[in-house]
Write an enzyme that holds these catalytic residues in place. Structure first.
Site, PDB file in Angstrom:
ATOM      1  N   PHE A 150       0.855  -1.182   0.000  1.00  0.00           N
ATOM      2  CA  PHE A 150       0.000   0.000   0.000  1.00  0.00           C
ATOM      3  C   PHE A 150       0.887   1.226   0.000  1.00  0.00           C
ATOM      4  O   PHE A 150       1.891   1.281   0.715  1.00  0.00           O
ATOM      5  CB  PHE A 150      -0.897   0.034   1.238  1.00  0.00           C
ATOM      6  CG  PHE A 150      -1.722   1.299   1.347  1.00  0.00           C
ATOM      7  CD1 PHE A 150      -2.875   1.462   0.597  1.00  0.00           C
ATOM      8  CD2 PHE A 150      -1.309   2.336   2.161  1.00  0.00           C
ATOM      9  CE1 PHE A 150      -3.617   2.636   0.680  1.00  0.00           C
ATOM     10  CE2 PHE A 150      -2.039   3.510   2.250  1.00  0.00           C
ATOM     11  CZ  PHE A 150      -3.199   3.659   1.501  1.00  0.00           C
ATOM     12  N   ALA A 164      -1.268  18.537  17.311  1.00  0.00           N
ATOM     13  CA  ALA A 164      -0.281  17.740  16.591  1.00  0.00           C
ATOM     14  C   ALA A 164      -0.625  17.700  15.112  1.00  0.00           C
ATOM     15  O   ALA A 164      -1.741  18.017  14.714  1.00  0.00           O
ATOM     16  CB  ALA A 164      -0.244  16.327  17.161  1.00  0.00           C
ATOM     17  N   GLU A 196      -9.961  21.572   6.617  1.00  0.00           N
ATOM     18  CA  GLU A 196     -11.385  21.370   6.338  1.00  0.00           C
ATOM     19  C   GLU A 196     -11.895  20.011   6.803  1.00  0.00           C
ATOM     20  O   GLU A 196     -13.094  19.834   7.023  1.00  0.00           O
ATOM     21  CB  GLU A 196     -11.706  21.598   4.861  1.00  0.00           C
ATOM     22  CG  GLU A 196     -11.260  20.524   3.914  1.00  0.00           C
ATOM     23  CD  GLU A 196     -11.704  20.776   2.488  1.00  0.00           C
ATOM     24  OE1 GLU A 196     -11.994  19.789   1.798  1.00  0.00           O
ATOM     25  OE2 GLU A 196     -11.777  21.945   2.083  1.00  0.00           O
ATOM     26  N   GLU A 239       7.046  -6.671   9.011  1.00  0.00           N
ATOM     27  CA  GLU A 239       6.016  -5.774   8.477  1.00  0.00           C
ATOM     28  C   GLU A 239       6.364  -4.367   8.905  1.00  0.00           C
ATOM     29  O   GLU A 239       6.591  -4.112  10.094  1.00  0.00           O
ATOM     30  CB  GLU A 239       4.641  -6.177   9.009  1.00  0.00           C
ATOM     31  CG  GLU A 239       4.215  -7.552   8.547  1.00  0.00           C
ATOM     32  CD  GLU A 239       2.904  -8.006   9.161  1.00  0.00           C
ATOM     33  OE1 GLU A 239       2.238  -7.209   9.861  1.00  0.00           O
ATOM     34  OE2 GLU A 239       2.544  -9.175   8.938  1.00  0.00           O
ATOM     35  N   GLU A 280      -4.953  24.480  15.176  1.00  0.00           N
ATOM     36  CA  GLU A 280      -5.828  23.737  16.084  1.00  0.00           C
ATOM     37  C   GLU A 280      -6.274  24.518  17.314  1.00  0.00           C
ATOM     38  O   GLU A 280      -7.318  24.196  17.889  1.00  0.00           O
ATOM     39  CB  GLU A 280      -5.148  22.435  16.509  1.00  0.00           C
ATOM     40  CG  GLU A 280      -4.964  21.481  15.341  1.00  0.00           C
ATOM     41  CD  GLU A 280      -4.415  20.123  15.737  1.00  0.00           C
ATOM     42  OE1 GLU A 280      -4.315  19.836  16.950  1.00  0.00           O
ATOM     43  OE2 GLU A 280      -4.092  19.348  14.825  1.00  0.00           O
ATOM     44  N   PRO A 315       7.685   1.417  17.729  1.00  0.00           N
ATOM     45  CA  PRO A 315       8.890   1.052  16.988  1.00  0.00           C
ATOM     46  C   PRO A 315       8.932  -0.390  16.481  1.00  0.00           C
ATOM     47  O   PRO A 315       9.832  -0.732  15.722  1.00  0.00           O
ATOM     48  CB  PRO A 315      10.023   1.292  17.995  1.00  0.00           C
ATOM     49  CG  PRO A 315       9.387   1.229  19.328  1.00  0.00           C
ATOM     50  CD  PRO A 315       7.975   1.705  19.139  1.00  0.00           C
ATOM     51  N   GLY A 316       7.978  -1.218  16.843  1.00  0.00           N
ATOM     52  CA  GLY A 316       7.972  -2.586  16.355  1.00  0.00           C
ATOM     53  C   GLY A 316       7.635  -2.712  14.878  1.00  0.00           C
ATOM     54  O   GLY A 316       7.991  -3.705  14.235  1.00  0.00           O
ATOM     55  N   GLU A 370       7.360   6.102  12.052  1.00  0.00           N
ATOM     56  CA  GLU A 370       6.994   7.462  12.450  1.00  0.00           C
ATOM     57  C   GLU A 370       7.882   7.969  13.593  1.00  0.00           C
ATOM     58  O   GLU A 370       8.135   7.270  14.563  1.00  0.00           O
ATOM     59  CB  GLU A 370       5.535   7.517  12.902  1.00  0.00           C
ATOM     60  CG  GLU A 370       5.096   8.922  13.296  1.00  0.00           C
ATOM     61  CD  GLU A 370       3.654   8.990  13.757  1.00  0.00           C
ATOM     62  OE1 GLU A 370       3.073  10.086  13.683  1.00  0.00           O
ATOM     63  OE2 GLU A 370       3.094   7.966  14.172  1.00  0.00           O
TER      64      GLU A 370
END
Length: 181
Positions: free
Chosen positions: A15, A76, A140, A38, A98, A116-117, A121
């Protein structure tokens, strides 16, 4: 000391979206065997801990689709505005969008690895101080409610398991360790 590094032997993407990609790797382990890994590649993000002059944390409540619930968290956002935007600028932008606030001072609080597995990110954390109030400018597709709470109440909400957002807890703790409140 043992070398625990693993070496990527192959990968296949399953993906590819706007903010993340999912792939399956084959990795060579330190013992010579192979194993599947993965991996979700993510663009990364920022989290901003706004602390007002009265000792309140300015948070946002928003519905988080993966958990199907409203979550109370610090402002965030994703690092998805291109190379021209610095990480600190991204934090300032998200704070403004925000909460409507701008910060006189942005203090780096380091970064965290949310999961972290499997996830690449990295979330860069900041404290926002010397705040000036203004108009919110949410995206929006973003629906947020600003919530202002005393620091002690936020800490108690974490103790009571009412705040579960990892970046919020990490930012609050790091700000405390740095003597920012």
């Amino acid at each position: 000391m043992m070398d625990m590094r693993e070496k990527q032997l192959s990968y296949e993407y399953f993906f590819e979206g706007h903010i993340m990609k999912a792939r399956l790797d084959q990795a060579l382990l330190p013992n010579g065997k192979t194993a599947p890994r993965e991996v979700c590649e993510h663009v990364g993000g920022v989290g901003v801990l706004p602390i007002d002059r009265d000792g309140n944390i300015i948070m946002v409540r928003q519905f988080r689709y993966p958990y199907a619930e409203e979550i109370l968290e610090i402002p965030a956002g994703k690092l998805d505005h291109g190379e021209g935007e610095s990480i600190a600028d991204c934090g300032a932008r998200e704070l403004k969008e925000e909460t409507g606030c701008t910060a006189g001072r942005i203090v780096p609080l380091g970064c965290v690895y949310p999961s972290p597995g499997f996830l690449t990110e990295v979330v860069h954390l900041f404290a926002a101080l010397d705040l000036a109030e203004g108009e919110m400018q949410p995206d929006e597709d973003e629906f947020v409610e600003v919530v202002r709470l005393p620091i002690a109440e936020v800490e108690q909400m974490i103790v009571r398991d009412e705040i579960r957002d990892a970046k919020t807890m990490a930012a609050l703790y790091r700000a405390k360790l740095k003597g920012l409140y």
